[in-house]
Design a protein around this motif. Structure first.
Motif, PDB file in Angstrom:
ATOM      1  N   LEU A  41       0.821  -1.212   0.000  1.00 21.58           N
ATOM      2  CA  LEU A  41       0.000   0.000   0.000  1.00 21.58           C
ATOM      3  C   LEU A  41       0.860   1.270   0.000  1.00 21.58           C
ATOM      4  CD1 LEU A  41      -2.742  -1.186   2.536  1.00 21.58           C
ATOM      5  CD2 LEU A  41      -2.841  -1.258   0.043  1.00 21.58           C
ATOM      6  N   GLU A  90      -0.485   2.923  -5.833  1.00 17.19           N
ATOM      7  CA  GLU A  90       0.285   2.288  -4.783  1.00 17.19           C
ATOM      8  C   GLU A  90       1.362   1.400  -5.404  1.00 17.19           C
ATOM      9  OE1 GLU A  90      -3.273   0.744  -3.446  1.00 17.19           O
ATOM     10  OE2 GLU A  90      -3.496   2.093  -1.726  1.00 17.19           O
ATOM     11  N   CYS A 144     -13.093  -1.466   0.345  1.00 21.52           N
ATOM     12  CA  CYS A 144     -12.182  -1.305   1.474  1.00 21.52           C
ATOM     13  C   CYS A 144     -10.831  -0.799   0.937  1.00 21.52           C
ATOM     14  CB  CYS A 144     -12.007  -2.639   2.180  1.00 21.52           C
ATOM     15  SG  CYS A 144     -10.699  -2.644   3.411  1.00 21.52           S
ATOM     16  N   TYR A 145     -10.253   0.229   1.612  1.00 20.44           N
ATOM     17  CA  TYR A 145      -8.988   0.807   1.158  1.00 20.44           C
ATOM     18  C   TYR A 145      -7.813  -0.139   1.319  1.00 20.44           C
ATOM     19  CZ  TYR A 145     -10.341   5.491  -0.183  1.00 20.44           C
ATOM     20  OH  TYR A 145     -10.856   6.545  -0.870  1.00 20.44           O
ATOM     21  N   THR A 146      -7.991  -1.162   2.152  1.00 19.25           N
ATOM     22  CA  THR A 146      -6.886  -2.081   2.395  1.00 19.25           C
ATOM     23  C   THR A 146      -6.955  -3.323   1.520  1.00 19.25           C
ATOM     24  OG1 THR A 146      -6.807  -1.350   4.674  1.00 19.25           O
ATOM     25  CG2 THR A 146      -5.742  -3.450   4.199  1.00 19.25           C
ATOM     26  N   LYS A 195     -15.889   3.317   8.534  1.00 19.57           N
ATOM     27  CA  LYS A 195     -15.142   4.451   7.987  1.00 19.57           C
ATOM     28  C   LYS A 195     -14.130   4.892   9.034  1.00 19.57           C
ATOM     29  CE  LYS A 195     -18.351   6.784   4.921  1.00 19.57           C
ATOM     30  NZ  LYS A 195     -19.431   7.733   4.814  1.00 19.57           N
ATOM     31  N   VAL A 215     -12.163   7.538   4.229  1.00 20.22           N
ATOM     32  CA  VAL A 215     -11.742   6.217   3.757  1.00 20.22           C
ATOM     33  C   VAL A 215     -12.536   5.127   4.482  1.00 20.22           C
ATOM     34  CG1 VAL A 215      -9.393   6.888   3.083  1.00 20.22           C
ATOM     35  CG2 VAL A 215      -9.851   6.206   5.430  1.00 20.22           C
ATOM     36  N   GLN A 216     -12.741   4.012   3.755  1.00 22.21           N
ATOM     37  CA  GLN A 216     -13.591   2.961   4.315  1.00 22.21           C
ATOM     38  C   GLN A 216     -12.829   1.654   4.494  1.00 22.21           C
ATOM     39  OE1 GLN A 216     -15.765   4.074   0.962  1.00 22.21           O
ATOM     40  NE2 GLN A 216     -17.727   3.877   2.023  1.00 22.21           N
ATOM     41  N   TYR A 217     -13.249   0.889   5.478  1.00 18.19           N
ATOM     42  CA  TYR A 217     -12.597  -0.390   5.765  1.00 18.19           C
ATOM     43  C   TYR A 217     -13.622  -1.450   6.132  1.00 18.19           C
ATOM     44  CZ  TYR A 217      -8.617   2.754   6.331  1.00 18.19           C
ATOM     45  OH  TYR A 217      -7.658   3.710   6.128  1.00 18.19           O
ATOM     46  N   GLN A 234      -8.324  -1.488   8.902  1.00 19.84           N
ATOM     47  CA  GLN A 234      -7.934  -0.117   9.238  1.00 19.84           C
ATOM     48  C   GLN A 234      -6.502  -0.081   9.783  1.00 19.84           C
ATOM     49  OE1 GLN A 234     -10.417   1.895  12.111  1.00 19.84           O
ATOM     50  NE2 GLN A 234      -9.610   3.888  11.483  1.00 19.84           N
ATOM     51  N   HIS A 243      -3.832  -0.350   7.094  1.00 16.88           N
ATOM     52  CA  HIS A 243      -3.691   0.824   6.227  1.00 16.88           C
ATOM     53  C   HIS A 243      -3.106   2.020   6.977  1.00 16.88           C
ATOM     54  CE1 HIS A 243      -5.578   3.893   3.266  1.00 16.88           C
ATOM     55  NE2 HIS A 243      -4.578   3.309   2.664  1.00 16.88           N
ATOM     56  N   HIS A 262      -2.168   5.793   5.942  1.00 21.19           N
ATOM     57  CA  HIS A 262      -3.299   6.706   6.089  1.00 21.19           C
ATOM     58  C   HIS A 262      -3.014   7.807   7.120  1.00 21.19           C
ATOM     59  CE1 HIS A 262      -7.263   8.308   6.082  1.00 21.19           C
ATOM     60  NE2 HIS A 262      -7.467   7.996   7.346  1.00 21.19           N
TER      61      HIS A 262
END
Ligand SMILES: [Zn+2]
Ligand SMILES: [Zn+2]
Length: 395
Positions: free
Chosen positions: A259, A268, A325-327, A336, A343-345, A351, A354, A358
């Motif tokens: 990431l 990324e 999900c950002y991850t 969130k 950003v959402q997870y 979370q 990331h 983040h």
């Protein structure tokens, strides 16, 4: 087995197709109990009862017919459709799965050269594409647990069949999710080199089936083996280190690396990693490989993850901008970041993975969000009414 030519269906045979047309599994069961040989008859279009039921997408009727011994791979229809082609057209993933478990071949092509999953993609049933393309029969894994003509020693201990089977059927191809899944199947963690070897053999096997070669599956197995290879390398590096930490968190190290910012600052590092992975695919003569390379070298190329996900799962979800999900790329994440809300997870785990990246942007994103919501007038949903009026007057 009676294989009528359809022009001379007896009244009893006609009733079978009527029962399917009416979604009446009770009548169908009664008819087949009376005359079990009728389960594989053909109608005037050389379609079997199972093909009709698959086209209607009726799971219960399909199950009834399979229980009664319906032949899942009959292909007498004038356009070479199998039951799985019809199921793909129906859009019902449960029916596709039932047929696949019953041994339906996914590589058969119809008269216009399309496989069932290609038909599903053609009519926009992307969930069916994903279901068919990710399906692996358990026999395929069990094959490697014993000695046979092609292997002189067992490749896989039998107790790993269940977890390997689930592992290879995963639909989300985001590398971080794949590594999280290895942790999910704890039994696999001690067998990563064996698993990598197994996946390479499975990838090769898919390319040695002649007319039934499955390029998508071959790529998917290769892809999983490549990611496991990366995990093995991280492990080795960690075990060479002589510092205090006795059990390093491999997933966290992997996620942090993938990431991190890549060569292209908007992407990324994962993108460089995956491009390299595609480049190393051993079967460069395949249509699939050439397609991927062509897409990635186009003028405005999508991300490598998009390309991989599209070849394996069809254009599932990407068209309608589903939140991810950002991850790990999982769809419709539930949480969130409570600070920036930008950003959402999936959950706290994602979370946490990331956070090393983040944390650098969270405060900035929070500020941006606060400014945006301050400018927002109640009820205006972000649109400035005054500005809009002005705009309409001026034009
Ligand atoms: Zn996630
Ligand atoms: Zn945040």
């Amino acid at each position: 087995m009676s294989e009528s030519d359809g022009s001379s269906l007896s009244p009893a045979e006609k009733k079978i197709f009527e029962a399917i047309e009416n979604n009446d599994s009770v009548v169908l069961k009664a008819l087949l109990t009376e005359k079990p040989q009728n389960v594989n008859i053909l109608d005037e279009n050389k379609m079997t009862p199972l093909q009709h039921a698959a086209y209607k997408g009726n799971k219960e009727i399909v199950q009834t017919l399979l229980d009664q011994g319906a032949n899942v791979n009959t292909c007498e229809h004038q356009h070479n459709y199998t039951a799985l082609h019809f199921a793909a057209l129906s859009g019902n993933i449960d029916v596709c799965l039932l047929l696949l478990v019953a041994g339906a071949k996914s590589t058969v092509t119809n008269t216009v050269g399309r496989t069932p999953s290609q038909m599903a993609a053609f009519v926009g049933h992307h969930n069916c594409v994903a279901t068919i393309n990710n399906f692996v029969s358990k026999d395929e894994i069990e094959f490697y647990t014993c000695v046979n003509d092609t292997q002189t020693k067992t490749i896989l201990p039998p107790f790993l069949v269940e977890s390997v089977h689930k592992f290879v059927m995963q639909v989300n191809v985001h590398p971080v999710r794949i590594v999280m899944n290895i942790n999910h199947f704890t039994s696999l963690q001690d067998y990563l080199p064996q698993l990598k070897n197994l996946l390479e053999l499975m990838s090769e096997r898919e390319m040695k089936r002649g007319l039934e070669n499955n390029e998508v599956m071959s790529f998917k197995f290769y892809y999983l083996s490549y990611i496991i290879g990366e995990v093995i390398q991280i492990r080795q590096k960690q075990s060479n280190r002589k510092d205090e930490e006795d059990k390093p968190d491999i997933t966290a190290i992997f996620a942090k690396k993938l990431l991190s910012p890549g060569k292209d600052e908007n992407m990324e590092f994962m993108d460089d990693f995956l491009k390299y992975c595609i480049k190393e695919f051993p079967y460069k003569e395949t249509t699939l490989f050439r397609q991927m390379v062509a897409t990635l070298s186009s003028e405005e190329p999508p991300s490598a993850l998009f390309v991989i996900s599209t070849v394996i799962n069809g254009q599932r979800g990407f068209l309608d901008n589903i939140p991810r999900c950002y991850t790990c790329g999982e769809e419709q994440p539930a949480k969130k970041c409570s600070k920036c809300k930008a950003v959402q997870y999936c959950d706290r785990d994602c979370q946490r993975l990331h956070w090393p990246w983040h944390k650098k942007s969270c405060a900035r994103l929070e500020q941006k969000n606060t400014v945006a919501s301050k400018n927002k007038k109640p009820g205006s949903d972000g649109i400035d009414i005054k500005e809009l009026r002005q705009y309409l007057e001026d034009n």
